[in-house]
Design a protein around this motif. Sequence first.
Motif, PDB file in Angstrom:
ATOM      1  N   GLY A 193       0.802  -1.225   0.000  1.00 29.20           N
ATOM      2  CA  GLY A 193       0.000   0.000   0.000  1.00 29.20           C
ATOM      3  C   GLY A 193       0.836   1.276   0.000  1.00 29.20           C
ATOM      4  O   GLY A 193       2.064   1.240   0.097  1.00 29.20           O
ATOM      5  N   THR A 194       0.135   2.387  -0.127  1.00 32.91           N
ATOM      6  CA  THR A 194       0.791   3.697  -0.121  1.00 32.91           C
ATOM      7  C   THR A 194       0.296   4.525   1.063  1.00 32.91           C
ATOM      8  O   THR A 194      -0.907   4.666   1.269  1.00 32.91           O
ATOM      9  N   PHE A 195       1.244   5.056   1.808  1.00 25.54           N
ATOM     10  CA  PHE A 195       0.964   5.965   2.928  1.00 25.54           C
ATOM     11  C   PHE A 195       1.214   7.373   2.417  1.00 25.54           C
ATOM     12  O   PHE A 195       2.342   7.710   2.063  1.00 25.54           O
ATOM     13  N   ILE A 196       0.175   8.179   2.336  1.00 26.50           N
ATOM     14  CA  ILE A 196       0.358   9.545   1.835  1.00 26.50           C
ATOM     15  C   ILE A 196       0.380  10.528   3.003  1.00 26.50           C
ATOM     16  O   ILE A 196      -0.485  10.491   3.879  1.00 26.50           O
ATOM     17  N   ILE A 197       1.395  11.384   2.993  1.00 31.36           N
ATOM     18  CA  ILE A 197       1.459  12.499   3.944  1.00 31.36           C
ATOM     19  C   ILE A 197       1.201  13.786   3.170  1.00 31.36           C
ATOM     20  O   ILE A 197       1.905  14.081   2.204  1.00 31.36           O
ATOM     21  N   VAL A 198       0.186  14.528   3.573  1.00 38.72           N
ATOM     22  CA  VAL A 198      -0.076  15.833   2.976  1.00 38.72           C
ATOM     23  C   VAL A 198       0.556  16.875   3.898  1.00 38.72           C
ATOM     24  O   VAL A 198       0.146  17.011   5.049  1.00 38.72           O
ATOM     25  N   ALA A 199       1.586  17.573   3.412  1.00 41.96           N
ATOM     26  CA  ALA A 199       2.329  18.521   4.255  1.00 41.96           C
ATOM     27  C   ALA A 199       1.936  19.959   3.913  1.00 41.96           C
ATOM     28  O   ALA A 199       1.758  20.300   2.748  1.00 41.96           O
ATOM     29  N   PRO A 200       1.795  20.809   4.960  1.00 43.12           N
ATOM     30  CA  PRO A 200       1.328  22.181   4.736  1.00 43.12           C
ATOM     31  C   PRO A 200       2.455  23.168   4.422  1.00 43.12           C
ATOM     32  O   PRO A 200       3.633  22.852   4.578  1.00 43.12           O
ATOM     33  N   ASP A 201       2.047  24.363   4.013  1.00 45.15           N
ATOM     34  CA  ASP A 201       2.993  25.460   3.819  1.00 45.15           C
ATOM     35  C   ASP A 201       3.354  26.048   5.192  1.00 45.15           C
ATOM     36  O   ASP A 201       2.640  25.848   6.171  1.00 45.15           O
ATOM     37  N   ASN A 202       4.440  26.793   5.258  1.00 49.07           N
ATOM     38  CA  ASN A 202       4.825  27.491   6.491  1.00 49.07           C
ATOM     39  C   ASN A 202       3.848  28.636   6.765  1.00 49.07           C
ATOM     40  O   ASN A 202       3.302  29.177   5.829  1.00 49.07           O
ATOM     41  N   PRO A 203       3.660  29.030   8.012  1.00 42.05           N
ATOM     42  CA  PRO A 203       4.216  28.426   9.218  1.00 42.05           C
ATOM     43  C   PRO A 203       3.295  27.339   9.766  1.00 42.05           C
ATOM     44  O   PRO A 203       2.084  27.433   9.623  1.00 42.05           O
ATOM     45  N   TYR A 204       3.871  26.331  10.390  1.00 45.06           N
ATOM     46  CA  TYR A 204       3.081  25.288  11.018  1.00 45.06           C
ATOM     47  C   TYR A 204       3.907  24.659  12.141  1.00 45.06           C
ATOM     48  O   TYR A 204       5.118  24.881  12.217  1.00 45.06           O
ATOM     49  N   ARG A 205       3.236  23.888  12.985  1.00 48.61           N
ATOM     50  CA  ARG A 205       3.893  23.241  14.117  1.00 48.61           C
ATOM     51  C   ARG A 205       4.955  22.265  13.633  1.00 48.61           C
ATOM     52  O   ARG A 205       4.668  21.406  12.804  1.00 48.61           O
ATOM     53  N   CYS A 206       6.177  22.413  14.159  1.00 51.38           N
ATOM     54  CA  CYS A 206       7.274  21.480  13.928  1.00 51.38           C
ATOM     55  C   CYS A 206       7.678  21.319  12.461  1.00 51.38           C
ATOM     56  O   CYS A 206       7.299  20.338  11.812  1.00 51.38           O
ATOM     57  N   PRO A 207       8.464  22.279  11.940  1.00 53.73           N
ATOM     58  CA  PRO A 207       8.848  22.233  10.520  1.00 53.73           C
ATOM     59  C   PRO A 207       9.419  20.885  10.042  1.00 53.73           C
ATOM     60  O   PRO A 207       9.085  20.456   8.940  1.00 53.73           O
ATOM     61  N   PRO A 208      10.268  20.177  10.822  1.00 53.32           N
ATOM     62  CA  PRO A 208      10.762  18.899  10.285  1.00 53.32           C
ATOM     63  C   PRO A 208       9.831  17.715  10.539  1.00 53.32           C
ATOM     64  O   PRO A 208      10.112  16.601  10.076  1.00 53.32           O
ATOM     65  N   GLY A 209       8.729  17.925  11.270  1.00 57.96           N
ATOM     66  CA  GLY A 209       7.871  16.830  11.716  1.00 57.96           C
ATOM     67  C   GLY A 209       7.354  15.899  10.625  1.00 57.96           C
ATOM     68  O   GLY A 209       7.434  14.673  10.768  1.00 57.96           O
ATOM     69  N   PRO A 210       6.830  16.446   9.508  1.00 56.65           N
ATOM     70  CA  PRO A 210       6.289  15.556   8.469  1.00 56.65           C
ATOM     71  C   PRO A 210       7.355  14.630   7.885  1.00 56.65           C
ATOM     72  O   PRO A 210       7.064  13.496   7.498  1.00 56.65           O
ATOM     73  N   TYR A 211       8.594  15.116   7.857  1.00 55.93           N
ATOM     74  CA  TYR A 211       9.679  14.380   7.199  1.00 55.93           C
ATOM     75  C   TYR A 211      10.261  13.336   8.144  1.00 55.93           C
ATOM     76  O   TYR A 211      10.666  12.260   7.721  1.00 55.93           O
ATOM     77  N   GLU A 212      10.254  13.665   9.444  1.00 53.90           N
ATOM     78  CA  GLU A 212      10.607  12.642  10.430  1.00 53.90           C
ATOM     79  C   GLU A 212       9.560  11.521  10.368  1.00 53.90           C
ATOM     80  O   GLU A 212       9.894  10.334  10.392  1.00 53.90           O
ATOM     81  N   ARG A 213       8.302  11.912  10.237  1.00 51.65           N
ATOM     82  CA  ARG A 213       7.233  10.916  10.173  1.00 51.65           C
ATOM     83  C   ARG A 213       7.432   9.994   8.972  1.00 51.65           C
ATOM     84  O   ARG A 213       7.271   8.775   9.082  1.00 51.65           O
TER      85      ARG A 213
END
Lengths: 436, 272
Positions: free
Chosen positions: A186-206
């Motif tokens: 399967g595919t896990f999709i992460i939709v990441a927002p534009d700045n500013p948002y909580r924890c800039p590296p968070g989506p990429y660590e995830r």
Amino acid sequence: MSQPWNRLSRRQLLKGLGGASALPLLGAMPSLAIGGQHAGHVVVVGGGFGGATAAKYLKRANPAIKVTLVEPAEVFYTCPFSNLFLGGLRDMRSIAHNYDELRQRYGVDVIHALAEDIDADAHKVRLSTGDTLRYDRLVLSPGVDMRWDALDGYDEAAAEKAPHAWKAGHQTTLLKQQLEAMEDGGTFIIVAPDNPYRCPPGPYERAGMVAHYFKEHKPNSKVLILDAKDNFSKQGLFTAGWQRLYGDRIEWVGLSNDGRVTRVDADNLEVETEFGTRHRADVLNVIPPQKAGWIADRAGVTDSSGWVPVKPDTFESQQVSDIYVVGDATVAAPMPKSGFCANAQAKVVAAAIASSLEQQPAPTAYWANTCYSLVGPNYGISVAGVYRVTDGAIAEVPGAGGVSPADAPDTVRALEAEYAVGWYNAICQDTWGTQV
Amino acid sequence: MSHSYRIKTALSRRKVLQHGAAGLGLILLSPFAWASEAWQQLDAAKQILNGATPITQGLTLDLPHVSEDGSAVPLGIQFNGDLADDDYLTDIHLFAAGNPQPEIATFRLNELSRYPDIATRVRLNETQHVVAIAKSHQGQTFAVSQEVRITVSGCLMRSEDSQTEPLTNPRVSVNQQVAAGDSLEVRTLINHPMETGLREDSSGERLPRHIIEQFTVRLGDEVAFEAELHQSISANPYLRFHLTPHQSGELVFEWQDDQDNQARHTSELSVS
Ligand SMILES: Cc1cc2nc3c(=O)[nH]c(=O)nc-3n(C[C@H](O)[C@H](O)[C@H](O)COP(=O)(O)OP(=O)(O)OC[C@H]3O[C@@H](n4cnc5c(N)ncnc54)[C@H](O)[C@@H]3O)c2cc1C
């Protein structure tokens, strides 16, 4: 901060009482104890990184200050390391903290309720219990709220099907269950927002943590990040780490390649981008645009951006006096919206409030931040910065911070992964002090 | 968290206004004082104004007050000012007053694009004022400016190494059906490095200027919208604008760069 100067300045305050200039000030702060039991009442709303730290450090600055912390949850789950839970490296209990130490050791009055409204003129906070608290100074650290109107089709109901998991707790366990229930391939999709948002590296660590879980349990599955930005925090380090640990398992599509999602169909786990590309997910993680926690609106401290402008020296609201705001809710750029920064800002606020209750100027503020991210269990990267006020605005001190080296041996990455754990333990100890 | 706790209404906002009465006066005054200076201090803007005193109502800029990434700051420009019935805006000029080359873009409007509501992404080197100047067919001028604070944060450090093939992947998003006289939103995106000519590569070698200079939209034989782009437009130019078409036809989108290369995209439009 030690006690003697407190006593000294309280004496000075008493001396100053005869002067006419002190009178209007006292009128504004009737509960400031003059010969009474306490040195002013500070209400803190939110028991996360910013709020819990502020409550503790106010008591450390001056135990005579009455501190009331308002937080609905009895157990606080940290967003930091919640990605590690998704990756299977930790359980939820290991990121759960409580308010026992604040209560028992520091004498903070912890009320488990929501602050429902704030009357800044009357210096009053109304609670969900029906009670009203009167404050001399108010600290708000409400974190973020999702902008439910920002992505077509993504509202609170949709978040039960396509979790954001950007506040730790129910949302995190929901996403983890979906991840575990997913079939291999399967595919896990992460939709990441534009700045500013909580924890800039968070989506990429995830992305890395989910890829780690896939590598171990579902080797034919992949992670797709659809991003509303063209570049992101520690991008080079993340990209190299992903390649090294997971090969092509993680794909990133940025803004300029039509990565910006504009519509979410949570029922069908489908998203559509600005230029009409549709992507189907097996697990859909939508991290929507955010704004300051709604109570900040009620206090009148937010501006048209949805965030809270603050005076950089003290983090007092620019719009409403006697209300101090810290953490993710504020406009503190170039400081990122991190737990580390919320903790550092809260200490500045505690010192500023303790001083202001004694009619003293606030001490000079400076802050530091380090964001550790795990790419894999033994692969850590970091970025650090030091900040101070320059020309009336917060600025990064040149040359004081930096990122992990681009070409480092695995031993360096492994050490940084250990430092990340050390950092986590230390900041949680500093902020709460007790675990569940 | 549900929003039903928000029982009390505008009360506290009113109080804030009372509270900040002194501060508010300042906030209202200063942009005007500054704004007139911002375009008076800019040679390129003065040339366009040519001595005219612009109207400061009607043209609005939509920009964040603070941006954490100066390489792509979202910018919107709208017009809802007063014009005679038979008058319309012919061009809008955008400037980044603090950039080494302040020109951002010029939009040429006509009958088909007379209700401008345009968005793009711009490069802002540092904290500065963005200026917009518009002219109408009958010679009215309008101006507006806004300050944007750029905070370059190490935490958002940008990796400059991403390679973009010029004039690839032209993308257009537009409804294929519209009622006559209705506004039609058009979004376009194309890959291009928009190399400013000011940057050096890792070996210290100056990278030659290479940008898209011209973007044209035609409906049938008629030009519907034109944009002249400059270095202060972000890499991979994005444009959102509106058309009010009256007849069906083929929409042709053309991007042309300073090396005489072109990209083209077409789509059929049916107007009912
Ligand atoms: C996946 C992920 C990973 C992260 N990793 C890191 C990391 O490694 N390092 C790092 O430094 N940061 C990290 N962060 C960021 C960090 O979680 C936040 O920056 C931090 O929580 C901000 O603290 P805060 O006090 O502003 O808000 P929070 O910690 O969210 O606290 C807000 C609190 O306010 C309470 N509240 C809200 N409204 C009310 C109200 N009306 N009345 C009473 N209480 C209220 C909420 O219940 C909550 O407990 C991460 C974030 C995410 C999402």
